[in-house]
Design a protein around this motif. Structure first.
Motif, PDB file in Angstrom:
ATOM      1  N   LEU A  29      39.402  28.665  36.196  1.00 16.32           N
ATOM      2  CA  LEU A  29      40.241  27.469  36.369  1.00 16.32           C
ATOM      3  C   LEU A  29      40.130  26.920  37.793  1.00 16.32           C
ATOM      4  O   LEU A  29      40.113  25.705  37.991  1.00 16.32           O
ATOM      5  CB  LEU A  29      41.683  27.782  36.012  1.00 16.32           C
ATOM      6  CG  LEU A  29      41.973  27.924  34.511  1.00 16.32           C
ATOM      7  CD1 LEU A  29      43.413  28.353  34.292  1.00 16.32           C
ATOM      8  CD2 LEU A  29      41.692  26.616  33.800  1.00 16.32           C
ATOM      9  N   VAL A  30      40.052  27.794  38.785  1.00 15.41           N
ATOM     10  CA  VAL A  30      39.907  27.344  40.175  1.00 15.41           C
ATOM     11  C   VAL A  30      38.573  26.613  40.349  1.00 15.41           C
ATOM     12  O   VAL A  30      38.506  25.544  40.967  1.00 15.41           O
ATOM     13  CB  VAL A  30      40.035  28.536  41.143  1.00 15.41           C
ATOM     14  CG1 VAL A  30      39.583  28.159  42.542  1.00 15.41           C
ATOM     15  CG2 VAL A  30      41.453  29.043  41.162  1.00 15.41           C
ATOM     16  N   ARG A  31      37.504  27.158  39.795  1.00 16.35           N
ATOM     17  CA  ARG A  31      36.186  26.502  39.901  1.00 16.35           C
ATOM     18  C   ARG A  31      36.175  25.182  39.144  1.00 16.35           C
ATOM     19  O   ARG A  31      35.596  24.199  39.606  1.00 16.35           O
ATOM     20  CB  ARG A  31      35.101  27.436  39.380  1.00 16.35           C
ATOM     21  CG  ARG A  31      34.892  28.592  40.325  1.00 16.35           C
ATOM     22  CD  ARG A  31      33.591  29.260  40.094  1.00 16.35           C
ATOM     23  NE  ARG A  31      33.433  30.336  41.061  1.00 16.35           N
ATOM     24  CZ  ARG A  31      32.487  31.217  41.002  1.00 16.35           C
ATOM     25  NH1 ARG A  31      31.618  31.182  40.024  1.00 16.35           N
ATOM     26  NH2 ARG A  31      32.403  32.142  41.912  1.00 16.35           N
ATOM     27  N   THR A  35      35.391  21.487  40.721  1.00 18.35           N
ATOM     28  CA  THR A  35      34.390  20.587  40.125  1.00 18.35           C
ATOM     29  C   THR A  35      35.010  19.231  39.817  1.00 18.35           C
ATOM     30  O   THR A  35      34.409  18.185  40.075  1.00 18.35           O
ATOM     31  CB  THR A  35      33.804  21.217  38.840  1.00 18.35           C
ATOM     32  OG1 THR A  35      33.251  22.489  39.154  1.00 18.35           O
ATOM     33  CG2 THR A  35      32.734  20.342  38.242  1.00 18.35           C
ATOM     34  N   LEU A  36      36.224  19.226  39.275  1.00 19.02           N
ATOM     35  CA  LEU A  36      36.896  17.963  38.966  1.00 19.02           C
ATOM     36  C   LEU A  36      37.206  17.175  40.237  1.00 19.02           C
ATOM     37  O   LEU A  36      37.078  15.946  40.253  1.00 19.02           O
ATOM     38  CB  LEU A  36      38.173  18.222  38.173  1.00 19.02           C
ATOM     39  CG  LEU A  36      37.950  18.635  36.705  1.00 19.02           C
ATOM     40  CD1 LEU A  36      39.271  18.984  36.048  1.00 19.02           C
ATOM     41  CD2 LEU A  36      37.259  17.523  35.942  1.00 19.02           C
ATOM     42  N   LYS A  37      37.590  17.877  41.320  1.00 19.20           N
ATOM     43  CA  LYS A  37      37.844  17.183  42.592  1.00 19.20           C
ATOM     44  C   LYS A  37      36.561  16.545  43.115  1.00 19.20           C
ATOM     45  O   LYS A  37      36.552  15.398  43.570  1.00 19.20           O
ATOM     46  CB  LYS A  37      38.390  18.169  43.632  1.00 19.20           C
ATOM     47  CG  LYS A  37      39.833  18.480  43.505  1.00 19.20           C
ATOM     48  CD  LYS A  37      40.258  19.407  44.639  1.00 19.20           C
ATOM     49  CE  LYS A  37      41.692  19.861  44.468  1.00 19.20           C
ATOM     50  NZ  LYS A  37      42.098  20.801  45.516  1.00 19.20           N
ATOM     51  N   ALA A  38      35.450  17.296  43.066  1.00 17.11           N
ATOM     52  CA  ALA A  38      34.173  16.772  43.545  1.00 17.11           C
ATOM     53  C   ALA A  38      33.738  15.571  42.699  1.00 17.11           C
ATOM     54  O   ALA A  38      33.239  14.560  43.220  1.00 17.11           O
ATOM     55  CB  ALA A  38      33.106  17.858  43.511  1.00 17.11           C
ATOM     56  N   THR A  39      33.923  15.649  41.393  1.00 15.82           N
ATOM     57  CA  THR A  39      33.558  14.546  40.502  1.00 15.82           C
ATOM     58  C   THR A  39      34.400  13.312  40.792  1.00 15.82           C
ATOM     59  O   THR A  39      33.890  12.189  40.840  1.00 15.82           O
ATOM     60  CB  THR A  39      33.729  14.978  39.034  1.00 15.82           C
ATOM     61  OG1 THR A  39      32.956  16.151  38.803  1.00 15.82           O
ATOM     62  CG2 THR A  39      33.289  13.895  38.091  1.00 15.82           C
ATOM     63  N   THR A  40      35.690  13.530  41.008  1.00 15.09           N
ATOM     64  CA  THR A  40      36.581  12.410  41.320  1.00 15.09           C
ATOM     65  C   THR A  40      36.161  11.745  42.632  1.00 15.09           C
ATOM     66  O   THR A  40      36.106  10.511  42.724  1.00 15.09           O
ATOM     67  CB  THR A  40      38.024  12.899  41.419  1.00 15.09           C
ATOM     68  OG1 THR A  40      38.382  13.544  40.201  1.00 15.09           O
ATOM     69  CG2 THR A  40      38.975  11.757  41.684  1.00 15.09           C
TER      70      THR A  40
END
Length: 167
Positions: A29-31, A35-40
């Motif tokens: 979940l942390v990874r 990934t979602l932060k980087a994509t955003t």
């Protein structure tokens, strides 16, 4: 000392496996969150760069359309000038063609009358043309020179212009 029963050992094992499973899920979940932060962030950066690019592309298309309109106007002006030049050339040919033919014919007649013909002029030597290393005799080329051909074509054009003027 206290002896441990089989049920207690089984409960400890299940608790350890649940702890390991929860740890793996927490790491996953942390990874996933990273990934979602980087994509955003990537989507935000692309949006920030795409908006000016789209504005520039729109300006380029507008500029190209303006240039196409200008070229269109120039092409229509050139077409009009061409039509005017053609009409002018036809007018000049029909206006000066008749008198020019008459003057040329008069001059030719005067030369023939004063010169008495061309009997005393020596015959011209046969001209030869070289084509890719071969010599072609004048008889195969038609036997006439360029000047005579041009004169004949000029006379034909002037006659046609005169006929067109009379019609």
């Amino acid at each position: 000392m206290h002896t441990v029963s089989g049920g207690e050992v089984a409960g400890i094992l299940v608790a350890v496996f649940w702890a390991i499973l929860v740890s793996f899920l927490a790491v996953a979940l942390v990874r996933l969150a990273q990934t979602l932060k980087a994509t955003t962030k990537l989507v935000a950066d692309v949006t920030d760069q795409a908006v000016p690019l789209l504005a520039d592309a729109s300006a380029a298309v507008r500029s190209a359309q303006t240039q196409i309109d200008r070229v269109d106007a120039i092409a229509s002006d050139v077409q009009e000038v061409t039509a005017n030049a053609s009409a002018l050339s036809t007018t000049v040919a029909s206006t000066f063609g008749g008198p020019l033919v008459k003057v040329a014919a008069f001059g030719y007649g005067v030369r023939r009358a004063l010169g008495g013909g061309k009997e005393d002029v020596p015959a011209r030597t046969s001209r030869r043309t070289v084509i890719v290393g071969r010599t072609v005799p004048a008889a195969r080329r038609g036997g006439r020179n360029l000047r005579e051909d041009l004169r004949e074509k000029l006379r034909e054009n002037l006659r046609e212009n005169l006929r067109g003027k009379e019609d």
